[in-house]
Write an enzyme that holds these catalytic residues in place. Structure first.
Site, mmCIF file in Angstrom:
data_model
loop_
_atom_site.group_PDB
_atom_site.id
_atom_site.type_symbol
_atom_site.label_atom_id
_atom_site.label_comp_id
_atom_site.label_asym_id
_atom_site.label_seq_id
_atom_site.Cartn_x
_atom_site.Cartn_y
_atom_site.Cartn_z
ATOM 1 N N LYS A 84 114.340 95.837 124.693
ATOM 2 C CA LYS A 84 113.388 96.937 124.905
ATOM 3 C C LYS A 84 113.756 97.659 126.197
ATOM 4 C CE LYS A 84 108.357 97.838 125.105
ATOM 5 N NZ LYS A 84 107.017 97.221 125.137
ATOM 6 N N SER A 164 103.770 99.215 121.676
ATOM 7 C CA SER A 164 104.802 100.058 122.249
ATOM 8 C C SER A 164 106.225 99.615 121.943
ATOM 9 C CB SER A 164 104.636 100.107 123.768
ATOM 10 O OG SER A 164 104.902 98.838 124.344
ATOM 11 N N SER A 188 101.524 95.066 122.294
ATOM 12 C CA SER A 188 102.770 95.821 122.110
ATOM 13 C C SER A 188 103.917 95.061 121.462
ATOM 14 C CB SER A 188 103.242 96.380 123.447
ATOM 15 O OG SER A 188 102.485 97.510 123.796
#
Lengths: 499, 505
Positions: A84, A164, A188
């Site tokens: 990420k 997210s 997330s």
């Protein structure tokens, strides 16, 4: 062409399968990594990656192959992962999906990713996310939305991958990596994993170091794995976790062998069903799946217990005070002075701040910075931030009391399946409701995992969430594994993107 | 209160006013590295050469508390006889400024590491007053903005960013510029004795913000009696006053300004003011309305700071003797309160004095010798006690020789001058013995000198018989004749016999 000793598709292997194949020298890391590098290139329409690191990945794979040959393989040797883009990676641009970081290239590595590389893992690239991890649909990214690899049956509409960690979720779901890292502040990791039909785990707060992860809300942020199976999550967590003297909030407890702890029966395990998670207006499919999950566990010998988490209804408002408050302070360092985006020709320092931040931050980030600034302001602090902290204590106490009656909790992971791109962007409150089942876990600092459990009538994945006691990831993984086995979720999205 | 209250008042047109002063002192913690990072704290390095990614507020960086700084704060708290809070919390103080890279300063707001304590200060008139310490907390220093390096741009040096400061807040217990300066001097002495701050005001290691208000005579007494601030005036905070002299000036100016303002029909508004050392005046910086809203909240990157009581006890046991205790001990050795406070005022001076005692010097003689002779020479040449050329042992030897009657007090001064220039380290052997400066007690030599003086001054011999006080003149002449080496007591005795003078006269 086909070699019977090799899996038909390298990219569709699980992390555990690939690990075993590498150890048995049935495949090389170079081949495996090459397969993913090609898959990533072919999947660009998904916009799952902000930065692809194919060349570096192949070089890392080469080094891994040499270590394997010398018998020096680490726990994740040669296994290609997606990271990420909130984790700082030395020498590789790190954006937090924000314009404000510009072309920031960290001269340091986050502890979690360093742990992965030290174990021999290979980095394929940096995945897309909501800007500064603020969002539940990956639509707030400065680099554009990520598309969910899944589409509803008989529809070509693009769906969101959740957020997210939407890029990581999409990359795992579309077989663009063996596994990915995510971060979870209010859901997330678990929410995107659920709506992409994969496993996502948020460990106990303090289990993984936050050092080198771009901070969103420091008291809630926690890194975790996003994988194809529960076993893969156990393997990833073992390497990611551990105390770090560079993060004072990381906890000095031994990291057990989760892969081993995950095995075994759930016979006698007490599974709590929190009645407050049955919300009005939730789709019948969600409720039905939840009941099914309880039945699966019961069938394997677990005891189903009705429990109450009475302060659940305060969780979302509490979260949307605490998280923006911390974020407003954490994001103050992005000021155009030392790194990242800087407005052209400022006439004084205030102008430099206002324009750099105004141009650099997107609308959602600005909204949360404003909310956070407001709730911490003199005269409002007691009414908002101080009360939210008290509620947070009550929410955590709810869990402590519930865990006197059970060992894990079972809940839905999300209030619904993946939704259409653009369908909720106009109404932040609708968007925030996506986190209703997940934020409580962050507020209480507990570990949670979402496991793919079924499909909606129109073919979209849904997940179930399991919540564990603090630092009892082993039991949590064992329960998750039982759900996973019973659900036997074998679905994969159609590869519409590489037509 | 004593008569000194009178000296503390300001004469106004409508009556007498009293000054009330409180202080916030920022003392830089003596430590190798910064409060939350491993970067060096050395003074005077090239700009931005001692900056870690934490100090520069880079993404993903986290603060990690430096235990040494915590120890220094506890040590200081113990030295201020203050309560040590075993639980304290670091908060974020949020504001934007280019020399504040994180966009917040990590400080302690509601739960400081040190609570109530006190500092005793000795005033010139012999009065001792107690200044209450409200709290001491740890916080990060900011970097430094440089506005004079470029016509259009400002530069930022982050070497100081993240260095540990102790903010020490007093109660409003000071009543004059003299008391304010004396407080700061005493505080500086305490932290220097403790080794927790170098107290170097020129390098900014100690900076004071001074809160000044005025009230009608009696208002302060009322405040002390009731604890209510109602009878005190509105205060103004004067920022960054960085020398003892400036503190006195700033207080005097500010108090007078407030009195004139009130008597002219105005009201004092709570505000922050800046002391302009060149103009000798204070100027408004920002009013209460313009004050920042710092949005304090507990720093989620740091756990509450918990101290082990046993660890605090260990630190307590390792404390050095502090100025007040040292002063009391020296007074027991026969020193006056004044001499003792002069000697303990600076750690180096006290150490020097103690080294003289260790070398065998008698306390009172050593104190007199330093105060009357050695300090004067140091002052005249601008040298500090540590830079001075004469060792404690050498000074102890000189006064020992006087006590033994080996040299006279006058010769002792000559020996000191020679030692000052030659640094022999051993004045007894290298100067007095080698140069024959021993005092003459040989009566034969003294008698011979007396005869010579009598022979040369027959008129004086007649005079002294009528005026016995003239004997002193004879002593002087004999001393001159012997080159100052004669023992004055022996000369006196011999003269009395030879001139047939009465015993007392």
């Amino acid at each position: 062409m086909s070699d019977p000793t090799k899996p038909t598709s390298l990219a569709s292997m699980t992390l555990a399968e690939a690990r075993d194949a590498l150890r048995a020298k049935k495949i090389s890391s170079k081949e495996l990594t090459g397969a993913f590098v090609s898959a990533i290139q072919a999947a660009r329409p998904l916009n799952a990656f902000i930065t692809e690191a194919g060349e570096q990945a192949l070089a890392m794979a080469d080094a891994s192959d040499r270590r394997i040959a010398r018998g020096e393989a680490g726990a994740l040797e040669g296994l290609p992962l997606a990271i990420k883009d909130l984790f700082c990676t030395k020498g590789v641009r790190t954006t937090a999906a924000s314009r404000i970081l510009g072309n920031f290239v960290p001269p340091y590595e986050s502890t979690v990713t360093q742990n992965l590389w030290d174990a021999g893992a290979v980095m394929l690239g940096k995945t897309n996310l909501d800007e500064f991890a603020m969002g539940s649909s990956n639509e707030t990214s400065f680099f554009g939305p990520v598309f969910n690899p899944w589409r509803a049956s008989n529809s070509n509409a693009n769906l969101v991958p959740g957020g997210s960690s939407g890029g990581s979720a999409a990359a795992v779901a579309a077989d663009l990596c063996l596994a990915a890292t995510g971060t979870d502040t209010g859901g997330s990791i678990r929410q995107p994993a659920a709506v992409t039909g994969r496993v996502g785990m948020k460990p106990t707060y303090g289990r993984c170091s936050r050092f080198g992860i771009v901070a969103f809300a420091s008291s809630l942020d926690q890194a975790g794995p996003m994988t194809k199976t529960v076993k893969d999550a156990a393997i990833m967590l073992k390497t990611m976790a551990g105390v770090d003297r560079k993060d004072s909030t990381s906890v000095d407890l031994p990291v057990p062998d989760y892969e081993k702890l995950m095995e075994g029966s759930v016979k006698g395990l007490r599974v709590g069903i929190p009645r407050e998670y049955r919300i009005d207006g939730a789709p019948a499919e969600i409720d039905a799946l939840w009941s099914k999950g309880a039945e699966w566990l019961k069938a394997q010998g677990a005891e189903i217990v009705d429990v109450s988490l009475p302060h659940t209804k305060y969780a979302l408002p509490t979260y949307y005070i605490v998280a923006p408050a911390e974020a407003s302070s954490n994001l103050a360092r992005y000021d155009g002075v030392r790194f990242g985006h800087r407005a052209e020709g400022p006439h004084d320092v205030v102008d430099l701040y206002e324009r750099s931040r105004g141009e650099g931050f997107g609308a959602e980030v600005q909204r949360r910075v404003l909310i956070g600034t407001y709730v911490l302001s003199a005269g409002y602090y007691d009414a908002y931030y101080a009360r939210a902290q008290k509620l947070r204590t009550l929410i955590a106490r709810d869990f402590t009391e519930a865990f006197e009656k059970c060992d894990v909790l079972l809940t839905p992971a999300t209030p619904g399946p993946a939704f259409a791109v653009g369908s909720k962007t106009a109404d932040p409150v609708q968007m925030y409701l996506n986190d209703v089942f997940t934020v409580t876990v962050n507020l209480a600092g507990l570990p949670g995992i979402s496991v793919p459990a079924g499909l909606t009538a129109n073919g979209l994945p849904l997940g179930l969430q399991l919540i564990g006691k603090a630092f009892d990831e082993g039991t949590l993984l064992r329960a998750a594994r039982a759900v996973e086995e019973a659900a036997d979720f074998q679905h994969s999205p159609a590869r519409w993107w590489s037509a | 209160m004593s008569a000194s209250v009178k000296d503390k008042t300001i004469k106004g047109e409508t009556g007498d006013w009293e000054i009330v002063i409180g202080m916030e002192v920022h003392a830089q913690v003596l430590s190798e590295s910064k409060l939350f990072s491993g970067a060096s704290t050395r003074f005077g390095a090239d700009p931005n050469s001692q900056v870690s990614f934490i100090d520069a507020g880079f993404p993903g960086m986290l603060p990690v508390i430096n235990e040494k700084c915590v120890e220094q704060a506890v040590r200081t708290g113990l030295g201020l006889k203050a309560q040590i809070n075993l639980n304290s919390i670091f908060d974020r103080k949020n504001y934007f400024y280019p020399d504040l890279p994180q966009g917040y300063q990590i400080s302690q707001y509601k739960n400081p590491i040190v609570g109530e304590g006190e500092v005793l200060i000795d005033l010139k008139d012999g009065e001792t007053i107690r200044v209450g310490i409200e709290r001491l907390h740890l916080e990060q220093d900011a970097g430094k903005s440089l506005h004079d390096q470029h016509p259009d741009n400002s530069y930022v040096d982050l070497n100081r960013s993240g260095i540990a400061l102790m903010e020490i807040v007093t109660r409003p217990h000071m009543r004059s510029s003299e008391e304010a300066a004396a407080f700061l001097k005493k505080l500086r002495a305490i932290v220097r004795y403790l080794g927790t701050c170098d107290g170097n005001m020129d390098e900014g290691s100690m900076r004071a913000d001074v809160n000044v208000s005025v009230c009608k005579v009696g208002g302060y007494e009322e405040f002390r009696r009731t604890g209510s601030f109602r009878t005190l005036g509105t205060r103004c905070e004067i920022k960054n006053v960085n020398s003892m002299r400036f503190i006195a000036q700033a207080v005097e100016y500010e108090a007078r300004r407030q009195v004139e303002l009130i008597e002219g029909g105005g009201t004092v508004v709570q505000e922050t003011r800046l002391f302009d050392a060149k103009a000798g005046e204070t100027r408004s910086m920002r009013s209460k309305e313009e004050a920042h809203d710092y949005r304090y909240f507990p720093d989620p990157d740091l756990l509450p700071l918990e101290l082990d009581p046993a660890w605090v006890e260990e630190i307590r046991k390792s404390l050095p003797e502090l100025p007040d205790e040292k002063k009391a001990r020296l007074m027991k050795l026969g020193l006056s309160a004044y001499d003792a406070s002069v000697l303990v005022g600076e750690r180096e001076t006290a150490d020097y004095f103690e080294a003289m005692l260790a070398a065998g010097a008698e306390a009172k003689a050593a104190a007199n010798w330093l105060n009357n002779e050695y300090f004067g020479r140091l002052n005249r040449t601008g040298l500090s006690i540590t830079d001075g050329p004469v060792s404690p042992k050498a000074n102890a030897d000189i006064i020992a020789m006087v006590a033994e009657g080996l040299i006279s007090g006058k010769i002792a001064k000559d020996v000191l001058d020679i030692e000052w220039n030659e640094r022999t380290g051993n004045p007894r052997a290298a100067i007095v013995e080698a140069r024959g400066m021993k005092q003459v007690t040989d009566t034969g030599a003294i008698d011979a000198a007396i005869e010579a003086v009598i022979a040369a001054n027959p008129d004086k011999v007649e005079e002294v018989k009528a005026k016995p006080k003239l004997a002193a003149w004879f002593v002087g002449q004999v001393m001159r004749q012997t080159g100052g080496k004669a023992n004055p007591a022996a000369v006196n005795a011999a003269l009395k016999v030879r001139l047939n003078l009465p015993d007392e006269g």
